[in-house]
Each structure stands twice: as C-alpha cells, then as structure tokens.
Enzyme design. Structure first.
Site, mmCIF file in Angstrom:
data_model
loop_
_atom_site.group_PDB
_atom_site.id
_atom_site.type_symbol
_atom_site.label_atom_id
_atom_site.label_comp_id
_atom_site.label_asym_id
_atom_site.label_seq_id
_atom_site.Cartn_x
_atom_site.Cartn_y
_atom_site.Cartn_z
ATOM 1 C CB CYS A 142 -0.996 -0.023 1.151
ATOM 2 S SG CYS A 142 -2.397 1.112 0.872
ATOM 3 C CG HIS A 235 -4.227 -2.912 2.700
ATOM 4 N ND1 HIS A 235 -3.082 -2.907 3.468
ATOM 5 C CD2 HIS A 235 -4.575 -1.616 2.514
ATOM 6 C CE1 HIS A 235 -2.754 -1.653 3.758
ATOM 7 N NE2 HIS A 235 -3.631 -0.852 3.181
ATOM 8 C CD GLU A 237 -1.968 -6.159 4.285
ATOM 9 O OE1 GLU A 237 -1.989 -5.011 4.774
ATOM 10 O OE2 GLU A 237 -1.954 -6.376 3.051
#
Length: 302
Positions: A142, A235, A237
């Site tokens: 990001c 993102h 994750e």
C-alpha cells in the site's frame, strides 16, 4: 514448515487457534536447516493486527522463517504501548549491520501527505537505500508500495476524488512471472486508500513491470525488472473484517466515507463479510518467499 516468532507475542494465541504452524526459538535452534530471516518495518498504527496478518501469510510455506520487527526511531506510534515495542521490536540502528533474506515494508496512514512531509521520510529513505546491499528482496504494501515507486523510481502518487475502499477484481498481465504462478487470471483483492499511482507511468518505466491491475482500482502488482522490489498497492493481507472495522472507525470520526464496494453481502453492513481473497494472498506470499527470497538469497552472507 513453521514460522518462528517470540513466545509471548500477542498474535500467537490467535494464530494457534487457526492451526497456523508456529515454532519457538528453542525448537528452531535444534533444526539443521538454514531458516529465512525476514525483517518487517511495521508502519501501521494498529501494529498487533498487522503482525498477525503478515505472520499468517508468511507461515504457509515449506520454509522455516525467522521474523524481526522494527519501528521508526524518528516517529513514536501513538496506538501501541511502549512495552510492546520494547519487547518485540527493534530499530534500524539495532539491525543495520545485519543482512536479511527478505523484508516487508507495510502501509501507513500518511498517504495524503507529500512524501517529504512525513515525519520519518528521511529515515525511510535511509532504510530503502540500505536494503540495496543488505536485503535480497523487498515486499512493499500500500503506502509502502507508493513510497518505493517514488523513492526508487520517481513515480509520484496522486489524490483520488474519494477514498478507494472495497474488494475489486484484477487481471493478470504477465501470468508467466514466477510471483503470480498459480494465481487465477482474474482474482479479487482489497484496497483501502485515498491516493493512487499511474499505471501508464509504470508501464512506461523501463525498470518496472505491471503484473496485475483493475479497471476500478488501478495498478495492484508491480515488480522491478531486477526482481529486487515487489510493490502491492492494495491490502491482500487484510482479514475478512478489516475493511468493516475501518469503515466503522471512519464513520465514528464523522468522515464522509462510502460503503466499501463489493464487500458486504448485498451491501448490507449487518451481514458479516467473507474473505474472498485469502487463497490468492497465501499463494502470492508463498511465491515471493520461494522464488525471490529462498531461491535467490546467499546461504552465507559475507
């Protein structure tokens, strides 16, 4: 294979409940293999959540992984206790004489600032320059990806009309690249940001390759042609509920945010969202660890 983390790290309890393969130092030290040493510069305000998210993805590999966390010296986070930082984190000064097989630089909630106006920008530049000689491969997430594109390749970010928040479809452009080996031709990934980077500028840059992008969310996966840097503008994750938590937080602050797109079932915030990007995230991290860290890093650093 397991990931080796400190015994009392708060993320351990949650990860063990998810049947994530973890190992403690005493057991890891008896194994006659060369573990990978990964450094994580955690710039996110809610550090414990980010620790858990990244450790989960790093665990899904046949490789033993040792992890060191560092925080900035030039900026003190207001959302984490000093005792947590003292117990589980180091600083760049502590580790700058070491070599690491891989490194992750996370996002940060500073994207509306000019890079030069970020309190720790000079420190981050020093760290990014240090990685050229001390780290085999660096994964940027990001704002960390935007910082890498700007700091290493001169591509600046631009502000979006509204916050980009939601789960978007992306298409692979170079499916033969090892980083995306096994990923679907079209796959989902979350985004949460106020700024973007020009896909055209990436495509025109002689040192970069655009691996995946979205019509709605723009560039997602970028890799340097020397395979040293991987930039992920989204993102992947994130957990299933992370965008919902951010939406509720922004609403509580009175910010003019829209409902995350393509996220809540039937666009109803009362219905728990599903994680529809988990398998792609695991595979991407596994490919990075295998092909760009394990296969490339020297067994013995000089």
């Amino acid at each position: 294979m397991p990931i080796n983390i400190p015994k009392h790290l708060p993320a351990r309890e949650r990860l063990e409940k998810e049947n994530i393969f973890l190992m403690e130092d005493d057991r890891a030290s008896t194994q006659d293999i060369r573990p990978l040493n990964i450094l994580i510069l955690n710039l996110m305000p809610e550090k414990k959540k980010t620790e858990r998210q990244l450790l989960r993805l790093l665990s899904n590999s046949p490789l033993q992984v040792n992890v060191d966390f560092i925080h900035t010296e030039t900026y003190q986070s207001k959302n984490i206790s000093e005792s947590h930082l003292n117990e589980f984190y180091k600083t760049f000064t502590d580790i700058k004489h070491h070599h690491y097989d891989g490194m992750i630089i996370t996002g940060a909630p500073v994207e509306r600032l000019r890079f030069e106006d970020v309190d720790y920008w000079e420190e981050l530049q020093t760290i990014m320059q240090w990685t050229k000689e001390h780290v085999t491969s660096v994964l940027h997430i990001c704002w960390g990806a935007q910082a890498a594109l700007y700091g290493h390749y001169g591509i600046d970010k631009y502000e979006l009309p509204d916050k980009l928040s939601g789960v978007y479809g992306h298409r692979l452009h170079v499916p033969t690249t090892k980083l995306v080996r096994g990923l679907d031709d079209e796959f989902l990934a979350p985004h949460s940001r106020y700024t973007g980077v020009s896909a055209t500028s990436i495509l025109e840059h002689e040192q970069l390759t655009l691996l995946a992008s979205s019509e709605e969310a723009g560039a997602l996966l970028v890799m340097s042609k020397d395979e040293k840097h991987v930039m992920i503008t989204g993102h992947i994750e994130y957990e299933a509920t992370t965008l919902a938590e951010e939406y509720e937080r922004d609403q509580a602050k009175g910010l003019p945010v829209q409902l995350p797109e393509n996220y809540f079932p039937k666009d109803d915030p009362s219905i728990p969202p599903l994680n529809r990007w988990r398998s792609q995230a695991y595979l991407l991290f596994s490919n990075w660890l295998n092909y760009y860290v394990y296969q490339e890093t020297p067994y013995h650093w000089d």
